[in-house]
Design a protein around this motif. Structure first.
Motif, PDB file in Angstrom:
ATOM      1  N   PHE A   1      38.046 -22.733 -58.224  1.00 51.61           N
ATOM      2  CA  PHE A   1      37.179 -23.831 -57.800  1.00 51.61           C
ATOM      3  C   PHE A   1      37.861 -25.173 -58.033  1.00 51.61           C
ATOM      4  O   PHE A   1      37.879 -26.031 -57.144  1.00 51.61           O
ATOM      5  N   PHE A   2      38.427 -25.377 -59.227  1.00 53.73           N
ATOM      6  CA  PHE A   2      39.086 -26.648 -59.503  1.00 53.73           C
ATOM      7  C   PHE A   2      40.339 -26.819 -58.662  1.00 53.73           C
ATOM      8  O   PHE A   2      40.694 -27.938 -58.283  1.00 53.73           O
ATOM      9  N   GLY A   3      41.031 -25.714 -58.371  1.00 54.85           N
ATOM     10  CA  GLY A   3      42.213 -25.800 -57.526  1.00 54.85           C
ATOM     11  C   GLY A   3      41.873 -26.233 -56.114  1.00 54.85           C
ATOM     12  O   GLY A   3      42.455 -27.181 -55.572  1.00 54.85           O
ATOM     13  N   VAL A   4      40.896 -25.558 -55.503  1.00 56.74           N
ATOM     14  CA  VAL A   4      40.461 -25.919 -54.151  1.00 56.74           C
ATOM     15  C   VAL A   4      39.794 -27.290 -54.175  1.00 56.74           C
ATOM     16  O   VAL A   4      40.022 -28.132 -53.291  1.00 56.74           O
ATOM     17  N   GLY A   5      38.962 -27.533 -55.198  1.00 56.27           N
ATOM     18  CA  GLY A   5      38.252 -28.807 -55.287  1.00 56.27           C
ATOM     19  C   GLY A   5      39.194 -29.988 -55.395  1.00 56.27           C
ATOM     20  O   GLY A   5      38.954 -31.048 -54.809  1.00 56.27           O
TER      21      GLY A   5
END
Length: 411
Positions: free
Chosen positions: A108-112
Motif C-alpha cells: 500500500f505504501f509503495g503504490v501510494g
C-alpha cells in the motif's frame, strides 16, 4: 494539496495504528488468551513478517492493476485482517490475523507513494509522499494512545474492530478522492524486478535496514526506559510515546521540502543527527525533562530519514518504481525487527537499559556509511559519464571544424 493525499493519509493512519498498538496491548492479550507477555510479543513479529512477505509479493501480483483499484484491494485485505484479528478464537488465529493485516502494508505504501508523487507538480513530489506519511506519524500521537486506552477498558478486540471501521472509511475516501491512475504499459513485472536489482536501489534498501534500525533499537524499549531510568510511573508511558509521535510528525513535515531541495544531503544530515541524538540520549535519559525533550528530537530526526530513503529508491528505479518503493517498507520492517533484537541483546547481556542508545547509534552510523558509499558511487558514475561525453565530443568537434575549413572535405 490534492484531496487524494488526504485519503492516502487516512489510510496510513489506520495502518500505523494497527501496526504499533499491539505493543501497548500485549498484557491484555496475554491475560485474555492465557499466554505469557513474551509469547504474546510474537504478535508484533507476525505483523512484520506479513509486511516483509506481502510488500514484494502483492506488488508483483498487482503490477498490471490500475493504481486506485490496487489501493482499494490492498485496503480491503487490511480490513479483513483486522476483522479476523478481532474475531480470533485463539492465539494461533490471532497470529494468522496479524500476518494477514500486515500483508498489504508495504504494497500500500509503495503504490501510494508512487500515486502521491504523480498527483503533484515536479519538485513537490517528496512533500506529497511526506503528506501521506503524516497519517502514520499522527497515528503514533492519537491513534495508538487512544486505541490502547480503548483496549484496556473495553478489551483488545474492540481496538481491532475500531481499526476495521477506520479501514472501511479509508476505502470510501480512496474510492471518492483518488483519481484514476493507469499502469504505465512499459512497467511489467520483469522491468520492476530488474529495477529492484540495481545497485543504487539495493544500497538504498540497505541504508534503510541499518539506519532505521537505530531508531527501533531504542523505541522498542522506550517504555522500559521510561519507568526504569527516567523515573516516571507506568501511567506516563503513553505520554512519552505520544511525544515521540509528535517528533515523528515534525520530522515528516520538515523532510518533505528538504528532500525536494536536496535529497542526499537531507539523508546524510538526518542519519548523522540520529547517531548524535542517540549518543546524547545515553546521558540525557537520567534528567527527566531533558529526556522528554530528547524523545521528541529523536522522533523527529529518526523519521526525517524515511522520506529521502523513499524518494531515493523511487528515483533510482524511476522507470519501474512501484516494487522498489514497496520493498523499502520491507526494509523498514526488517529494521524494526533487527533494531529491537540488537537493543534487546544489549540489555540481556547486562549492559543496562541505556545500552540500546549506543547500539542504535552504531546502527545509524552503519546506515550513514552505506549511504555515503552509494553517494560516492553515484558521483563517480556521473563523472565517468561526463568524461565520456567530453572524450566522445572532442573528435566530433575537430571533424566539424576541419570539415568546414578544408576544401577536400567537400569532395
Amino acid at each position: 494539496m490534492p484531496l487524494a493525499l488526504l485519503a492516502l493519509a487516512v489510510s496510513a493512519f489506520g495502518i500505523g495504528t494497527t501496526e504499533f498498538v499491539m505493543m501497548g496491548l500485549l498484557p491484555n492479550v496475554a491475560d485474555d488468551l492465557g499466554t505469557s507477555v513474551p509469547t504474546a510479543g510474537h504478535l508484533v513479529s507476525a505483523y512484520a513478517i506479513g509486511v516483509v512477505i506481502g510488500a514484494p509479493l502483492l506488488t508483483a501480483l498487482g503490477s498490471r492493476v490500475p493504481r486506485r483499484k490496487m489501493l482499494l484491494l490492498l485496503m480491503a485485505l487490511f480490513v479483513v485482517g483486522n476483522l479476523a484479528s478481532a474475531l480470533a478464537p485463539g492465539f494461533g488465529w490471532l497470529v494468522a490475523g496479524r500476518i494477514l493485516a500486515g500483508l498489504p502494508h508495504g504494497a500500500f505504501f509503495g503504490v501510494g507513494a508512487v500515486v502521491a508523487a504523480r498527483l503533484v507538480a515536479e519538485g513537490r513530489q517528496a512533500r506529497a509522499v511526506a503528506t501521506m506519511f503524516l497519517g502514520l506519524t499522527v497515528a503514533n500521537i492519537l491513534g495508538v494512545p487512544a486505541a490502547t486506552l480503548l483496549g484496556q477498558h473495553l478489551g483488545w478486540r474492540a481496538t481491532f474492530l475500531v481499526v476495521t471501521v477506520i479501514g472501511l472509511l479509508a476505502m470510501a475516501a480512496l474510492a471518492r478522492l483518488v483519481p484514476y491512475v493507469p499502469v504505465d504499459e512499459r512497467q511489467g513485472l520483469g522491468r520492476e524486478v530488474h529495477a529492484l536489482g540495481r545497485p543504487q536501489v539495493l544500497l538504498g534498501l540497505l541504508t534503510a535496514v541499518f539506519g532505521f534500525a537505530g531508531v527501533f533499537a531504542v523505541y522498542s524499549y522506550l517504555a522500559s526506559m521510561t519507568t526504569e531510568v527516567m523515573g516516571f510511573g507506568e501511567s506516563s508511558v503513553t505520554l512519552v510515546l505520544a511525544l515521540f509521535g509528535i517528533g515523528m510528525t515534525a520530522g515528516a513535515l520538515a523532510a518533505g521540502p528538504l528532500t525536494d531541495r536536496a535529497l542526499r544531503p537531507t539523508l546524510y544530515g538526518s542519519l548523522t543527527a540520529l547517531a548524535l541524538v542517540l549518543v546524547a540520549f545515553r546521558f540525557t535519559v537520567h534528567v527527566p525533562w531533558l529526556a522528554l525533550v530528547t524523545v521528541v528530537v529523536l522522533g523527529a530526526v529518526g523519521f526525517m530519514t524515511t522520506t529521502p530513503l523513499q524518494m531515493l529508491v523511487m528515483n533510482k528505479a524511476k522507470d519501474a518504481p512501484t516494487l522498489a518503493s514497496a520493498s523499502n517498507h520491507s526494509a523498514f520492517n526488517l529494521a524494526n525487527a533487527g533494531g529491537a533484537w540488537a537493543g534487546g541483546a544489549a540489555v540481556a547481556a547486562g549492559w543496562g537499559w541505556t545500552s540500546p542508545t549506543l547500539v542504535g547509534a552504531v546502527l545509524a552510523v552503519l546506515g550513514l556509511a552505506i549511504a555515503a558509499v552509494a553517494g560516492l558511487l553515484d558521483r563517480a558514475r556521473a563523472n565517468e559519464g561526463a568524461s565520456r561525453v567530453v572524450a566522445g565530443g572532442a573528435p566530433a568537434v575537430e571533424r566539424a571544424v576541419s570539415g568546414s575549413s578544408s576544401p577536400a572535405s567537400g569532395s
